[in-house]
Design a protein around this motif. Structure first.
Motif, PDB file in Angstrom:
ATOM      1  N   LEU A 257      17.222  37.409 -12.111  1.00 16.79           N
ATOM      2  CA  LEU A 257      15.793  37.229 -11.934  1.00 16.79           C
ATOM      3  C   LEU A 257      15.069  37.884 -13.108  1.00 16.79           C
ATOM      4  O   LEU A 257      15.501  38.909 -13.632  1.00 16.79           O
ATOM      5  CB  LEU A 257      15.334  37.847 -10.620  1.00 16.79           C
ATOM      6  N   ARG A 258      13.971  37.312 -13.520  1.00 17.26           N
ATOM      7  CA  ARG A 258      13.276  37.846 -14.689  1.00 17.26           C
ATOM      8  C   ARG A 258      12.776  39.271 -14.443  1.00 17.26           C
ATOM      9  O   ARG A 258      12.854  40.119 -15.344  1.00 17.26           O
ATOM     10  CB  ARG A 258      12.105  36.927 -15.055  1.00 17.26           C
ATOM     11  N   ASN A 263      22.572  40.491  -9.959  1.00 17.97           N
ATOM     12  CA  ASN A 263      22.926  39.102  -9.666  1.00 17.97           C
ATOM     13  C   ASN A 263      21.775  38.389  -8.978  1.00 17.97           C
ATOM     14  O   ASN A 263      21.097  38.970  -8.119  1.00 17.97           O
ATOM     15  CB  ASN A 263      24.170  39.055  -8.776  1.00 17.97           C
ATOM     16  N   PRO A 264      21.537  37.133  -9.322  1.00 14.87           N
ATOM     17  CA  PRO A 264      20.433  36.408  -8.683  1.00 14.87           C
ATOM     18  C   PRO A 264      20.744  36.100  -7.224  1.00 14.87           C
ATOM     19  O   PRO A 264      21.906  35.881  -6.860  1.00 14.87           O
ATOM     20  CB  PRO A 264      20.335  35.122  -9.524  1.00 14.87           C
ATOM     21  N   PRO A 265      19.752  36.048  -6.352  1.00 15.65           N
ATOM     22  CA  PRO A 265      19.990  35.692  -4.944  1.00 15.65           C
ATOM     23  C   PRO A 265      20.302  34.212  -4.794  1.00 15.65           C
ATOM     24  O   PRO A 265      20.065  33.405  -5.700  1.00 15.65           O
ATOM     25  CB  PRO A 265      18.677  36.071  -4.264  1.00 15.65           C
ATOM     26  N   GLY A 266      20.826  33.854  -3.633  1.00 16.56           N
ATOM     27  CA  GLY A 266      21.194  32.454  -3.396  1.00 16.56           C
ATOM     28  C   GLY A 266      20.020  31.507  -3.469  1.00 16.56           C
ATOM     29  O   GLY A 266      20.160  30.360  -3.929  1.00 16.56           O
ATOM     30  N   HIS A 313      14.171  24.677 -15.240  1.00 23.24           N
ATOM     31  CA  HIS A 313      14.797  25.122 -13.994  1.00 23.24           C
ATOM     32  C   HIS A 313      14.771  26.643 -13.873  1.00 23.24           C
ATOM     33  O   HIS A 313      14.827  27.190 -12.774  1.00 23.24           O
ATOM     34  CB  HIS A 313      16.228  24.579 -13.874  1.00 23.24           C
ATOM     35  N   ASP A 314      14.683  27.376 -15.014  1.00 15.67           N
ATOM     36  CA  ASP A 314      14.510  28.825 -14.950  1.00 15.67           C
ATOM     37  C   ASP A 314      13.112  29.190 -14.459  1.00 15.67           C
ATOM     38  O   ASP A 314      12.948  30.161 -13.709  1.00 15.67           O
ATOM     39  CB  ASP A 314      14.736  29.445 -16.327  1.00 15.67           C
ATOM     40  N   THR A 319      14.042  32.843 -13.145  1.00 12.79           N
ATOM     41  CA  THR A 319      15.237  33.493 -13.675  1.00 12.79           C
ATOM     42  C   THR A 319      15.203  33.505 -15.197  1.00 12.79           C
ATOM     43  O   THR A 319      14.399  32.831 -15.829  1.00 12.79           O
ATOM     44  CB  THR A 319      16.501  32.764 -13.205  1.00 12.79           C
ATOM     45  N   ASN A 320      16.108  34.277 -15.759  1.00 15.25           N
ATOM     46  CA  ASN A 320      16.318  34.335 -17.199  1.00 15.25           C
ATOM     47  C   ASN A 320      17.800  34.385 -17.481  1.00 15.25           C
ATOM     48  O   ASN A 320      18.565  34.982 -16.707  1.00 15.25           O
ATOM     49  CB  ASN A 320      15.650  35.559 -17.829  1.00 15.25           C
TER      50      ASN A 320
END
Length: 324
Positions: A257-258, A263-266, A313-314, A319-320
């Motif tokens: 996540l930016r 780790n990014p969440p689902g 899509h980011d 997200t990054n």
């Protein structure tokens, strides 16, 4: 003589020697005269001329009075301590720098070493984090870097492209046992279609149809759907558990996540993958597929000019893609 400072004076008992006066009384310490006896010297009186081997001071005339001098401290003998005595500061030897001055060939504080540019760390010195001591978004002087709000360096565009290619190859190999049969049948129908087209052209009756036979879609659609499921599971598991797919690991990048490290969440992975693959599927639809194909290309190229280095899509998933 009781007010006389401690030191060596002419011995009143033996003019050929000197005797040490401790400031209050004579001691038993004696030494030979350092030069010829003082001319008309009396006990407790200063000599009218310098001692043998001692240079005359400025303004002093032999036989005349000496200029006023500041009282000097007597230097103690080896191992002897005199209260209040302050030894003179040691002078540096020839070629030895004074305190606070760099040695020959050593750069002064703030100056680079030989071959080192300003702003670059010395060889072997730990690198400072990007943006250290500089305004946000800047690394070394004159160098523009892109980071997350907490300072993690963002990935370049080429790393993302090569990571995507590697992941596509790996996911295709993983899903091959499930899609192999459909791909085989699809290839047979497509090869037969091309052979018929070439035979008609050789016989002088070329076909004017530009559409594929319906049987091709019978095998192509299941193979595509299975590939999408395998690709989604592949990306979802690796991003939520490791923060990066094998292709991204190989290129040294990860997804986060930016505004939040880790780790990014689902939910973010679902948004990210949903937009990316949705544009890809829509680009396969006849007639309108060309428009969505342009959208898919725009999505891939967007990080090149985006100040946050985000694809479309980011941006949807917030997200990054960052350097590990």
């Amino acid at each position: 003589m009781s007010s006389q400072a401690a030191g060596w004076y002419d011995d009143p008992e033996d003019p050929a020697q000197q005797r040490y006066w401790d400031g209050t009384a004579w001691t038993d310490q004696r030494r030979p005269q350092q030069g010829p006896p003082a001319y008309q010297s009396q006990f407790g009186q200063q000599r009218d001329f310098p001692q043998y081997g001692e240079p005359a001071q400025h303004g002093q005339v032999y036989g005349g009075p000496q200029p006023q001098q500041a009282p000097q401290q007597d230097q103690p003998r080896y191992g002897q301590r005199i209260p209040g005595y302050q030894p003179p500061p040691a002078r540096p030897q020839y070629g030895q720098p004074q305190y606070g001055q760099p040695q020959y060939g050593q750069p002064q504080y703030g100056q680079p070493q030989y071959g080192q540019q300003y702003g670059q760390p010395q060889y072997g010195a730990p690198h400072q984090p990007y943006g250290h001591g500089q305004p946000a978004g800047y690394g070394y002087p004159g160098q523009r870097v892109h980071t997350t709000p907490d300072g993690q360096l963002l990935s370049g565009w080429w790393r993302r492209v090569f990571a995507r290619i590697l992941d596509g190859i790996i996911a295709g190999i993983i899903g091959l046992p499930l899609t192999g049969y459909f791909i085989y049948q699809y290839s047979k129908v497509l090869w037969t279609y091309f052979q018929d087209t070439l035979d008609r052209a050789a016989a002088g009756t070329p076909t004017t149809s530009t559409t594929l036979p319906p049987e091709i879609y019978k095998w192509m659609i299941p193979a595509t759907l299975i590939s999408l499921v395998v690709s989604f599971v592949y990306e979802y598991l690796f991003l939520t558990k490791k923060g990066a797919t094998p292709g991204k690991m190989a290129l040294g990048i990860a997804v986060r996540l930016r505004d939040v490290p880790g780790n990014p969440p689902g939910s973010a992975v679902l948004k990210r993958y949903g937009l990316y693959m949705g544009i890809g599927l829509l680009s396969a639809i006849p007639l309108v597929g060309t428009l969505f194909s342009f959208g898919a290309l725009l999505n891939e190229l967007w990080p090149l000019w985006d100040d946050k280095k985000q694809a479309l899509h980011d941006k949807v998933a917030e997200t990054n893609v960052v350097r590990r």
